[in-house]
Design an enzyme around this catalytic site. Sequence first.
Site, short mmCIF file in Angstrom:
data_model
loop_
_atom_site.label_atom_id
_atom_site.label_comp_id
_atom_site.label_asym_id
_atom_site.label_seq_id
_atom_site.Cartn_x
_atom_site.Cartn_y
_atom_site.Cartn_z
N HIS A 17 -4.31 13.07 21.25
CA HIS A 17 -4.80 13.10 22.14
C HIS A 17 -4.17 13.95 23.52
O HIS A 17 -3.26 13.63 23.91
CB HIS A 17 -4.58 11.53 23.04
CG HIS A 17 -4.72 11.49 24.13
ND1 HIS A 17 -5.85 10.27 25.07
CD2 HIS A 17 -5.36 12.11 25.21
CE1 HIS A 17 -6.50 10.15 26.25
NE2 HIS A 17 -6.09 11.81 25.98
N HIS A 19 -4.68 17.51 26.52
CA HIS A 19 -5.56 18.18 27.02
C HIS A 19 -4.53 19.28 27.10
O HIS A 19 -3.60 19.33 27.31
CB HIS A 19 -6.06 17.92 27.89
CG HIS A 19 -5.87 16.74 28.02
ND1 HIS A 19 -8.43 16.63 28.54
CD2 HIS A 19 -5.51 15.35 28.13
CE1 HIS A 19 -8.55 15.02 28.48
NE2 HIS A 19 -6.99 14.31 27.96
N HIS A 197 -12.53 8.56 26.81
CA HIS A 197 -11.30 8.21 27.34
C HIS A 197 -12.18 6.79 27.67
O HIS A 197 -13.51 7.12 28.56
CB HIS A 197 -10.46 8.94 28.99
CG HIS A 197 -10.07 10.74 28.36
ND1 HIS A 197 -10.45 10.74 27.39
CD2 HIS A 197 -9.01 10.54 29.38
CE1 HIS A 197 -8.99 12.50 27.14
NE2 HIS A 197 -8.88 11.53 28.18
N GLU A 200 -8.71 3.85 30.75
CA GLU A 200 -7.29 3.50 30.82
C GLU A 200 -7.88 3.18 32.06
O GLU A 200 -6.39 2.62 32.64
CB GLU A 200 -7.46 5.44 31.27
CG GLU A 200 -6.60 6.12 31.97
CD GLU A 200 -6.37 7.43 31.76
OE1 GLU A 200 -5.39 8.13 32.53
OE2 GLU A 200 -7.06 7.91 31.69
N ASP A 278 -0.98 13.40 26.15
CA ASP A 278 -2.22 13.15 26.77
C ASP A 278 -1.51 14.58 27.94
O ASP A 278 -2.70 15.71 27.15
CB ASP A 278 -1.94 12.41 27.74
CG ASP A 278 -3.32 12.20 28.64
OD1 ASP A 278 -4.21 12.47 28.63
OD2 ASP A 278 -3.61 10.79 29.69
N ASP A 279 -0.92 15.05 28.47
CA ASP A 279 -0.76 15.76 29.91
C ASP A 279 1.10 16.40 29.71
O ASP A 279 1.73 15.82 31.13
CB ASP A 279 -1.97 15.96 31.26
CG ASP A 279 -3.16 15.85 30.87
OD1 ASP A 279 -3.95 16.43 30.85
OD2 ASP A 279 -3.44 14.48 30.73
#
Length: 341
Positions: A17, A19, A197, A200, A278-279
């Site tokens: 996961h 991005h 997603h 969340e 994630d980020d």
Amino acid sequence: MVDAYELFAELPKAELHLHIEGSFEPELMFEIARRNQVSIPYASVEELRKAYDFGNLQDFLDIYYQGMSVLLRERDFYDLTWAYLTRVNEDNVRHVEIFFDPQGHTERGVSFETAIIGIHRALEDGKAKLGISYKLIMSYLRHLSEESALETLEQAKPFLDWIDGVGLDSSEMGHPPSKFKTVFAESKKLGLKLVAHAGEEGPPAYVYEALDDIQVDRIDHGNRALEDDGLVKRIVEGGYTLTVCPLSNLKLCGVTDMKDHPLPKMLELGLRATVNSDDPAYFGGYVNQNFKAVHDAQPLSAADAVTLAKNSFSGSFLSAQEKASWLGLIDEQAAEMGATA
């Protein structure tokens, strides 16, 4: 006794996961902005880092898309992806399954081809030079229409040999998975894996929709599934993987204290949870740091560390043979370090 964090840091692992646009470190953003002569509303790297203080998912997305605006050329996408790969190599990440957001680029005049060629070339170099295998997942932006997603799928067709799956990201509330039932069905017909997603910010109902309406192979986040015992049972029995992102959850106020993060509970319930970043440029940590953040607040065991490393490969889209090879290696290394799952 081996420390769980030291063990997790040493073990090979996969990231499921991530991005790629969210791995955009401020230093590289400034470098590419200068190279492309794009103005960004921050005077320095330090000022930009201070802006990474979000109250919710939408606040984050506003800055996320602003940073994306400097990516214009194939070289930019290559540099972004290569920077991520070299960083996670330090965390002993051996396989990545990364998302990219083509609509975030095509909507501002950057071609699908420009983005994917740069990303793919870096992924191939990462495989050859760093030994990091990969799968590429094209995400649809859920705040846009399904028609836009279908247009994106058409743009992707010449590059399907490079694309392994499709995902669903961006603002969750008000954009349930069922909104994209048609484009996911079309994607599945093309042989693509399906992820989304769900849970969340959205309720357990969104997780049900991800399973029932778009028939995902894997659930991204999934935290709020824990609010529904029947849903937890279904996820466990179905063997679905949850791609959990602790620092993201904290930064976006999904949890207000890491002591309340559901990752340990997920493991206790028998869910196939994984740790991901994630980020990471925006949320302050790559894979190992995400594990450490939970471990510091809710001490995890060495067995938990082994389980999470193994889950990352079990939940991947690698072949059964490749998964078995990695799981065997993890068992060997864990035994050498005095730990077992």
